[in-house]
Design an enzyme around this catalytic site. Structure first.
Site, PDB file in Angstrom:
ATOM      1  N   GLU A   1     -28.746-126.183  38.900  1.00  0.00           N
ATOM      2  CA  GLU A   1     -28.446-125.501  37.648  1.00  0.00           C
ATOM      3  C   GLU A   1     -28.311-123.993  37.846  1.00  0.00           C
ATOM      4  O   GLU A   1     -27.569-123.326  37.124  1.00  0.00           O
ATOM      5  CB  GLU A   1     -29.527-125.782  36.596  1.00  0.00           C
ATOM      6  CG  GLU A   1     -29.422-127.141  35.928  1.00  0.00           C
ATOM      7  CD  GLU A   1     -30.029-128.253  36.770  1.00  0.00           C
ATOM      8  OE1 GLU A   1     -30.761-127.933  37.732  1.00  0.00           O
ATOM      9  OE2 GLU A   1     -29.777-129.426  36.469  1.00  0.00           O
TER      10      GLU A   1
ATOM     11  N   HIS B   1     -37.550-128.282  41.027  1.00  0.00           N
ATOM     12  CA  HIS B   1     -36.889-129.527  40.647  1.00  0.00           C
ATOM     13  C   HIS B   1     -37.918-130.647  40.659  1.00  0.00           C
ATOM     14  O   HIS B   1     -38.806-130.681  41.518  1.00  0.00           O
ATOM     15  CB  HIS B   1     -35.750-129.852  41.610  1.00  0.00           C
ATOM     16  CG  HIS B   1     -34.792-130.883  41.101  1.00  0.00           C
ATOM     17  ND1 HIS B   1     -35.048-132.234  41.175  1.00  0.00           N
ATOM     18  CD2 HIS B   1     -33.581-130.763  40.496  1.00  0.00           C
ATOM     19  CE1 HIS B   1     -34.024-132.898  40.665  1.00  0.00           C
ATOM     20  NE2 HIS B   1     -33.125-132.039  40.234  1.00  0.00           N
TER      21      HIS B   1
END
Length: 239
Positions: A179, A124
């Site tokens: 996600e 991320h």
């Protein structure tokens, strides 16, 4: 249009269902299982707001021009559609479907890493540790009494991937992001990939509208400065 139904047919509301369960019900006409409704509800709560991400920033910029809320929402949706933002989970689904079963996971993942291919759903830009939203989703799934193949596979793939990333990319501290579990949950509850981003958007609308209201209450139009870094004409170029 509900899944599998002609566009002229509609499904009546069922006020006995919660928001997430009702969302699934309106797509299929059938009451969802408790595990699917609970997983989606947790996901929608965790993703309804996440600071000044691209789509939220877009909504605030449009609001700052004193445009209307519908226009700001439309702009936010346009930003959300991008593969680097709300369109990311579909790549995770493709990965899980390619792996298929737990016994294939390590071999498939090692092949990807050895060929320097990207593993979707890991790492991320902001978090350099475990994405707290992914952790919360994982904990919620672990608390469920029912078992689901895709959720079970996702947890196994995550554990295997984190171990292999530490081996192939030591010191990088790469973990599953939101996600990854978003894709696992939406695959498990039977949503087609074209509904992943709309479902994310249905959740994030809460955050978008909150930011719009805040912007409108104490508004100054967004007008970032830009610095020119090109060349300037010299005297020899002047006639």
């Amino acid at each position: 249009k509900q899944q599998g139904l002609p566009i002229w047919e509609s499904i009546p509301s069922n006020e006995s269902l919660g928001h997430a369960a009702h969302y699934l019900y309106l797509l299929t006409g059938e009451d969802p299982t408790d595990i699917h409704a609970s997983a989606l509800e947790t996901y929608m709560i965790l993703t309804m707001e996440h600071g000044l991400n691209a789509s939220t920033f877009t909504a605030r910029v449009i609001t700052s021009t004193e445009s209307d809320m519908v226009s700001a929402l439309t702009g936010a949706l346009g930003a959300m559609k991008g593969q680097l933002h709300g369109g990311a989970p579909s790549g995770v689904t493709e990965m899980l479907e390619a792996i298929g079963t737990a016994d294939r996971a390590e071999g498939w993942l090692r092949e990807q890493l050895e060929n320097r291919r990207l593993l979707m759903g890991f790492g991320h830009r902001i978090y350099r540790t475990r994405d707290p939203r992914a952790e919360a989703l994982k904990m919620r799934i672990a608390q469920m009494e029912e078992s689901d193949h895709w959720l079970d596979l996702a947890q196994f793939v995550e554990d295997t991937t984190v171990r292999l990333l530490a081996e192939y990319k030591p010191g990088r501290k790469l973990y599953a992001n939101v996600e990854f579990y978003a894709a696992a949950i939406m695959r498990a509850i039977g949503l087609p990939s074209e509904l992943f981003t709309p479902t994310f958007s249905a959740s994030r609308t809460v955050g978008w509208t909150s930011h719009m209201i805040e912007q409108a209450k104490d508004n100054v139009i967004y007008r970032p400065d830009a610095k020119y870094i090109g060349s300037f004409p010299t005297t020899e170029h002047v006639s």
